[in-house]
Scaffold this motif. Structure first.
Motif, short mmCIF file in Angstrom:
data_model
loop_
_atom_site.label_atom_id
_atom_site.label_comp_id
_atom_site.label_asym_id
_atom_site.label_seq_id
_atom_site.Cartn_x
_atom_site.Cartn_y
_atom_site.Cartn_z
N VAL A 183 15.59 -8.46 4.43
CA VAL A 183 16.41 -9.58 3.99
C VAL A 183 16.30 -10.67 5.06
O VAL A 183 16.35 -10.39 6.25
CB VAL A 183 17.88 -9.16 3.73
CG1 VAL A 183 18.53 -8.61 4.96
CG2 VAL A 183 18.68 -10.32 3.17
N ILE A 233 10.81 -7.10 -1.11
CA ILE A 233 11.03 -5.73 -1.55
C ILE A 233 9.69 -5.06 -1.80
O ILE A 233 8.81 -5.64 -2.45
CB ILE A 233 11.89 -5.73 -2.84
CG1 ILE A 233 13.22 -6.47 -2.59
CG2 ILE A 233 12.15 -4.30 -3.31
CD1 ILE A 233 14.01 -6.77 -3.85
N ALA A 257 13.02 -2.84 2.13
CA ALA A 257 13.11 -4.29 1.97
C ALA A 257 13.45 -4.94 3.30
O ALA A 257 13.92 -4.29 4.23
CB ALA A 257 14.18 -4.64 0.93
N GLN A 292 22.74 -11.91 -3.33
CA GLN A 292 22.74 -10.51 -2.92
C GLN A 292 22.89 -9.58 -4.13
O GLN A 292 22.19 -8.57 -4.23
CB GLN A 292 23.86 -10.26 -1.92
CG GLN A 292 23.85 -8.88 -1.32
CD GLN A 292 24.92 -8.71 -0.26
OE1 GLN A 292 25.85 -9.49 -0.16
NE2 GLN A 292 24.78 -7.67 0.53
N TYR A 350 14.85 -11.85 -0.13
CA TYR A 350 14.53 -10.44 0.03
C TYR A 350 13.05 -10.24 -0.23
O TYR A 350 12.52 -10.78 -1.21
CB TYR A 350 15.30 -9.59 -0.99
CG TYR A 350 16.77 -9.46 -0.69
CD1 TYR A 350 17.28 -8.28 -0.17
CD2 TYR A 350 17.65 -10.50 -0.94
CE1 TYR A 350 18.64 -8.15 0.10
CE2 TYR A 350 19.00 -10.38 -0.68
CZ TYR A 350 19.49 -9.20 -0.16
OH TYR A 350 20.83 -9.07 0.12
N ALA A 387 19.59 -9.42 -6.02
CA ALA A 387 18.61 -8.61 -5.28
C ALA A 387 18.94 -7.12 -5.39
O ALA A 387 18.05 -6.29 -5.57
CB ALA A 387 18.56 -9.03 -3.82
#
Length: 167
Positions: free
Chosen positions: A42, A68, A40, A94, A66, A97
């Protein structure tokens, strides 16, 4: 606000860069990471836009996003909050995610859609009794009341139409 989007089929880095451009991020900071063993990227930054009333450019949102990668498929999980509020909401973004994972539960994958059906009430029935007569479980009465714009205790007239949801 958190939005999950399909993010295309380019490389992880290209997709992250395109997302930052699409969101019009200023001072974007990107870093590689993993989310439940998925590669991923960020991205944190401030979204810049034009104020509708004054016409001036300014920060319209703070973002923590994010991108991914699951095999060849890329997903963008975009967290947006008010300017300067990322310290308040960033932890939630966060946590959401970090909860990303592949769906493997057969009960959820193979779930069949429910359908809305129109039913006819009998004289003197309340919405709750009409729902019971049509096999609706009692735990769904409040949901059906909202769907019908009624209360479960509302009296119905003969021939009145109401909605139920089921398979």
């Amino acid at each position: 606000m958190i939005v999950l989007l399909p993010a295309g089929n380019k490389s992880l880095d290209e997709t992250a860069q395109a997302l930052a451009q699409q969101l019009k991020l200023q001072n974007a900071q990107a870093s590689r990471t993993t989310v439940n063993s998925f590669p991923a990227v960020v991205i944190q930054g401030d979204q810049v836009g034009q104020d509708q009333q004054t016409g001036q450019q300014g920060i319209t949102a703070s973002t923590l996003s994010y991108v991914i990668q699951d095999g060849q498929t890329l997903y963008a999980l975009v967290g947006l909050c008010g300017p300067g509020t990322l310290n308040t909401y960033g932890g939630t973004f966060q946590n959401v995610a970090q909860g990303f994972r592949r769906l493997t539960d057969a009960n959820k994958i193979n779930r069949q859609p429910e359908r809305v059906r129109i039913k006819t009430a009998k004289a003197g029935q309340t919405l709750a009794s009409a729902l019971a007569a049509n096999g609706v479980p009692s735990k769904r009465y409040e949901e059906m009341a909202i769907l019908n714009g009624m209360k479960t205790t509302d009296k119905m007239t003969a021939g009145m139409l109401f909605k139920v949801v089921g398979k």
